[in-house]
Design a protein around this motif. Structure first.
Motif, short mmCIF file in Angstrom:
data_model
loop_
_atom_site.label_atom_id
_atom_site.label_comp_id
_atom_site.label_asym_id
_atom_site.label_seq_id
_atom_site.Cartn_x
_atom_site.Cartn_y
_atom_site.Cartn_z
N ILE A 160 0.89 -1.17 0.04
CA ILE A 160 0.07 -0.07 -0.15
C ILE A 160 0.80 1.21 0.10
O ILE A 160 0.74 2.34 -0.83
N ASP A 161 1.81 1.26 0.88
CA ASP A 161 2.79 2.52 0.95
C ASP A 161 3.54 2.76 -0.37
O ASP A 161 3.68 3.89 -0.75
N VAL A 162 4.00 1.67 -1.13
CA VAL A 162 4.54 1.83 -2.31
C VAL A 162 3.74 2.29 -3.57
O VAL A 162 3.91 3.34 -4.33
N LEU A 163 2.42 1.90 -3.61
CA LEU A 163 1.49 2.22 -4.50
C LEU A 163 1.04 3.62 -4.07
O LEU A 163 0.90 4.58 -4.92
N ASP A 164 0.99 4.06 -2.88
CA ASP A 164 0.72 5.40 -2.49
C ASP A 164 1.78 6.36 -2.92
O ASP A 164 1.39 7.63 -3.70
N GLU A 165 2.95 6.02 -2.98
CA GLU A 165 3.96 7.01 -3.00
C GLU A 165 4.30 6.89 -4.60
O GLU A 165 4.54 7.94 -5.23
N GLU A 166 4.04 5.95 -5.45
CA GLU A 166 3.90 5.91 -6.87
C GLU A 166 2.71 6.78 -7.29
O GLU A 166 3.17 7.62 -8.40
N GLY A 167 1.55 6.77 -6.91
CA GLY A 167 0.55 7.89 -7.23
C GLY A 167 1.07 9.16 -7.01
O GLY A 167 0.73 10.06 -7.90
#
Length: 592
Positions: A469-476
């Motif tokens: 979740i953290d990686v996908l949030d940062e990618e966004g």
């Protein structure tokens, strides 16, 4: 519902006016929600308003040609469904008329008005095996015997929940095994009550339970994005909103095929005929991934397409949830799919406007939120009155016009359900399926389901999920910068984060519903795929810190194999992942 006999009905009303599916009658002796038969053709309808001598009826069939002055017959009973063996492997319309029986009566696929048939076959015999003996005490809901309904499901014959008084018991004075029809007596009680396999239950009334419990076990779906990021509990509620073409129906059908529920009730509520045809054609031929038997052996389909009368669409969700509750009372876990609740709400809006009720937001009736709440409240994980435990998981598709999630049906549904799977047209256009937007979706069941995942899958499941979740949030957040300045302007650690997120989206969140292996992914495999990506992430950042350029890190030979884990047979996936992780580690460490 089976049509009442002549002795059950009274010709005591006269049609005064007809407005589409809404008919008003005078001098009708009926109560709210009573079933009536309208006109010379005996069209089934339901009382929805009584004002003085004027009774308003919603008719479940096409009313063209019905004229004022024709008679109205009242049954004196509310809209009910026939409950008993034979419901599984059946296809019904919105008021539980079996479509194959109606087709046989008509001799064609086009149904005449006024045609009716019982919800279950009254002539077929079933082999009954007693579960209690003479002299045993039983109460409401007690299981008295079983019947092999299909290859997959044993039907449990119960004392109807309204037979005895509350907390009252009765003694079994007669019971025997053998072949019986659903209307023959299989057991007699000392109170004089006779128990049959067939029950009737009003669709708008929830079947009684002892209490509603907090669900602690997931309804595993085989979809990585659902099980991995946004899990649904057995007995939970979920909504799948999305614009046209985003994959709502495919998502619902995948859940119906692969969710680990004992029973599936699929309601096609106002959907296009070609979509329901696909379901009706496909489901009888599909093997059940759990048992190998036909999938229909544990499925009940309710087909109410958009060209069917709007009033029957309003009733079909109640028919479906009542059937689901009946199997829940036997101790089964039931998954109910409603596709789509927007069409149901539109039916309410049309009938409300014909009743000239005060409209609410966007013309929907003011009681829209209350009706949606009543429907989803009937889902849950319950302790039944017979001591068993069972669940009904309600999954409703929502079809917001133009994909606008701010419209009333979506917003009111969001206030009720605890799992939200938001479908995204942009993802669908990019051929990313399931097209569930990981930024807008959520599940409020995560914390209560984590103990199950820790015990049955892996102890660090919650930590792995939170990392993703953290990686996908940062990618966004990074993508917004990339749109402005380009990827090459980012620092190398952020470029590497984008690469890791790409594998999360392509190898983990994306899934091929048409691939024999990838269409279903067990939770263990979901965990292993995520673990492999996490291993690459950890080793890649170690290499980056050691001075290895991002281009060299992402150019190692083992990396493309991450995308092949999903299509690796389930029993080989763990070994495949272990070997892949070793290769990734060796190749990255060889760079520094």
């Amino acid at each position: 519902m089976s049509k009442a006999t002549d002795s059950d009905v009274r010709e005591d009303g006269i049609i005064e006016s007809v407005s589409g599916p809404v008919v008003t009658a005078t001098d009708l002796d009926a109560r709210m929600n009573d079933v009536v038969y309208v006109g010379h053709e005996g069209l089934m309808g339901e009382v929805i308003e009584i004002e003085g001598n004027l009774t308003t009826i919603q008719v479940y069939e096409e009313t063209s040609g019905v004229s004022p002055g024709e008679p109205v017959e009242s049954t004196g009973a509310p809209l009910s469904v026939d409950l008993g063996p034979g419901m599984l492997d059946s296809i019904y319309d919105g008021v539980q008329r079996p479509l194959d029986v109606l087709e046989e009566k008509m001799g064609s696929a086009f149904l005449d008005r006024g045609v009716d048939a019982p919800g279950i076959d009254l002539e077929q015999t079933w082999e009954f095996t007693p579960e209690v003996e003479e002299g045993d005490e039983v109460s409401n809901g007690s299981i008295v015997g079983t019947v092999p309904e299909t290859e997959s499901i044993d039907h449990k014959v119960m004392v109807p929940p309204d037979t005895l008084g509350e907390d009252e018991t009765a003694e079994v004075v007669s019971i025997e095994s053998g072949a019986f029809t659903v209307e023959e007596t299989v057991a007699e009680l000392d109170t004089g009550d006779e128990i049959q396999m067939r029950q009737e239950w009003p669709v708008r009334e929830a079947r009684p339970t002892v209490n509603k419990q907090t669900p602690t076990e997931p309804l595993t779906s085989g979809q990585r994005i659902l099980d991995g990021l946004f899990p649904l509990a057995k007995g939970g509620t979920a909504a799948i909103p999305g614009p046209f073409g985003s994959g709502k129906t495919v998502a619902q059908q995948s859940l119906a095929k692969f969710a680990d529920a004992d029973i599936v009730v699929y309601i096609g509520c106002g959907e296009r005929g070609n979509e329901m045809t696909e379901v009706i054609d496909d489901f009888p031929d599909l093997p059940d991934p759990q048992t190998g038997n036909p999938l229909m052996a544990r499925t009940c389909l309710i087909a109410n397409t958009s060209n069917m009368p709007v009033a029957a669409r309003e009733s079909c969700v109640y028919t479906g949830i009542t059937i689901a509750e009946y199997y829940r009372d036997m101790g089964y876990d039931v998954a109910l799919m409603a596709d789509s609740t927007s069409r149901w709400a539109e039916a309410m809006r049309e009938i409300s406007s014909r009743l000239e009720e005060m409209p609410g937001e966007e013309g929907y009736p003011a009681y829209l939120a209350a009706r949606l709440s009543e429907f989803y409240e009937r889902a849950g994980y319950f302790e039944n009155i017979n001591g068993t435990e069972g669940s009904v998981s309600a999954i409703g598709a929502v079809s917001p016009p133009g994909g606008d999630f701010s419209e009333p049906v979506t917003q009111n549904t969001l206030r009720i359900v605890k799992t939200f799977w938001a479908l995204d047209a942009d993802l669908a256009e990019r051929r990313h399926f399931p097209a569930i937007n990981w930024d807008e979706s959520y599940s409020l069941y995560r914390d209560q389901l984590d103990p199950w995942f820790k015990e049955n899958v892996a102890d660090d499941w919650p930590d792995q999920r939170q990392w993703a979740i953290d990686v996908l949030d940062e990618e966004g957040e990074l993508q917004e910068i990339v749109q402005l300045v380009g990827k090459d302007a980012l620092p190398e650690d952020q470029q590497l984060t984008l690469e890791v997120a790409r594998f999360l989206k392509e190898a983990w969140l994306q899934q091929n519903a048409l691939h024999d292996v990838d269409q279903y992914c067990p939770p263990e495999k979901t965990y292993h795929i995520l673990g492999a990506i996490k291993t690459f992430n950890d080793e890649a950042f170690d290499a980056l810190e050691a001075g290895v350029p991002v281009d060299e890190i992402t150019d190692i030979d083992a990396l493309p194999r991450l995308n092949r884990i999903g299509t690796t047979p389930d029993d080989e996936a763990e070994e495949f992942v272990e070997e892949l992780e070793e290769e990734i580690t060796e190749q990255l460490r060889a760079l520094y």
